[in-house]
Design a protein around this motif. Structure first.
Motif, PDB file in Angstrom:
ATOM      1  N   LYS A 268      25.971  24.099  15.995  1.00  0.00           N
ATOM      2  CA  LYS A 268      26.084  24.409  17.370  1.00  0.00           C
ATOM      3  C   LYS A 268      25.327  25.631  17.857  1.00  0.00           C
ATOM      4  CE  LYS A 268      29.272  24.096  21.184  1.00  0.00           C
ATOM      5  NZ  LYS A 268      30.306  23.842  21.819  1.00  0.00           N
TER       6      LYS A 268
ATOM      7  N   SER B 258      21.453  25.429  16.938  1.00  0.00           N
ATOM      8  CA  SER B 258      20.767  24.339  17.582  1.00  0.00           C
ATOM      9  C   SER B 258      19.738  25.071  18.575  1.00  0.00           C
ATOM     10  CB  SER B 258      21.716  23.481  18.272  1.00  0.00           C
ATOM     11  OG  SER B 258      22.532  23.957  19.153  1.00  0.00           O
TER      12      SER B 258
ATOM     13  N   SER C  94      16.336  20.696  14.093  1.00  0.00           N
ATOM     14  CA  SER C  94      17.295  19.999  13.347  1.00  0.00           C
ATOM     15  C   SER C  94      16.966  19.600  12.231  1.00  0.00           C
ATOM     16  CB  SER C  94      17.664  18.721  14.468  1.00  0.00           C
ATOM     17  OG  SER C  94      16.415  17.564  14.265  1.00  0.00           O
TER      18      SER C  94
END
Length: 305
Positions: free
Chosen positions: A177, A180, A185
């Motif tokens: 989290k 990101s 990704s």
């Protein structure tokens, strides 16, 4: 035919159903391959090797830096993921399939706790309800003997391993989290096998077992199914709201119960059903509580502009 399917089933739901089934099948393969006396660390290494090749191919196709920007945090994500996977795979060799997956689904609870303590997120009533229901559900699932003397408790070693796996996975998710906002990704995914492969092989040492054909096929399936599950999960997140994806993903427990019955003759007890229902209910309360909170914040911003 395709238009008809899209009409009655959202695209995101199709992706998450495939992802959940792939994860459940992967767990079944782990449990099956362990019957061939393949060490857990070798299963982790095989899974990491396949994931490393596939993830590297994706990064090369995108033409982005392989090692990313925040290498320290990416390494932490990889280490947490490795510990989590080792613990979860070990738990799968001891616990029934459904029970192992139920305990693994405590990850959102630990993620919520870590988000509060590490990311400074506010404590909401939905989060408190989630934690309380999940803890009660956990006790009922793993220690029903506290309620009824005739009930059979789950093996403590397997439960502890599954819990450590859920905590480590929560650390990995919390790190993801944070990452990101700065990392692609594909790079985040790549760091797991990049660390998992050398770590698992080092710890395995000379205990590598030459697999039979059936075991080799299962090891390959573990890697392929995991990659398929992650791809479908990513696509689900792309086309569907995150809260709905989370809610849909609990179908994996049902798939695990079915596969456990078909492949291992495992019939979940009434305590598993009750405890699992409380854990899932707590998680869904937290999911939709967060949605309501975000909606209220959005309304407040709209009124003040």
């Amino acid at each position: 035919m395709g238009n008809t399917t899209r009409h009655w089933m959202p695209e995101g739901l199709k992706y998450i159903l495939v992802s959940s089934l792939a994860f459940a099948l992967m767990s079944s393969c782990v449990k099956l391959v362990s019957t061939y006396d393949i060490p857990v660390l070798q299963i982790v290494a095989a899974r990491a090797f396949i994931s490393l090749l596939l993830s590297y191919a994706v990064i090369r196709r995108k033409g982005i830096p392989v090692l990313g920007n925040n290498k320290l945090l990416l390494t932490l994500r990889g280490v947490a993921g490795v510990i989590g996977l080792m613990c979860i795979f070990y738990a799968l060799t001891i616990l029934p399939l459904a029970e192992a997956n139920i305990i693994q689904n405590l990850t959102p609870v630990f993620t919520a706790v870590l988000a509060i303590s590490l990311l400074g997120e506010k404590v909401h009533r939905s989060t408190i309800a989630c934690i309380a229901l999940s803890l009660i559900g956990l006790v009922i699932t793993v220690k029903p003997g506290l309620l009824v003397n005739s009930a059979t408790d789950l093996p403590a070693t397997g439960v502890i391993a599954a819990l450590f796996g859920a905590v480590a996975s929560a650390i990995a998710y919390t790190t993801v989290k944070k990452l990101s906002t700065t990392e692609d990704s594909s790079v985040i995914v790549f760091y797991f096998p990049l660390i998992a492969l050398p770590v698992s092989l080092t710890l395995l040492g000379t205990d590598i077992v030459m697999p039979e054909i059936e075991a080799l096929v299962l090891l390959i399936l573990i890697g392929v199914l995991t990659q398929l599950a992650q791809i479908c999960l990513t696509n689900a997140m792309r086309v569907e709201a995150a809260n709905r994806v989370t809610a849909y993903s609990y179908i994996q427990i049902i798939f695990s119960m079915i596969l456990g019955g078909l492949l291992f003759n495992e019939i979940p007890s009434v305590w598993t059903w009750l405890g699992g229902s409380l854990i899932v209910t707590g998680a869904l309360i937290n999911v939709f509580g967060n949605v309501r909170k975000q909606s209220q914040v959005s309304d407040m911003k709209t009124r003040t502009t």
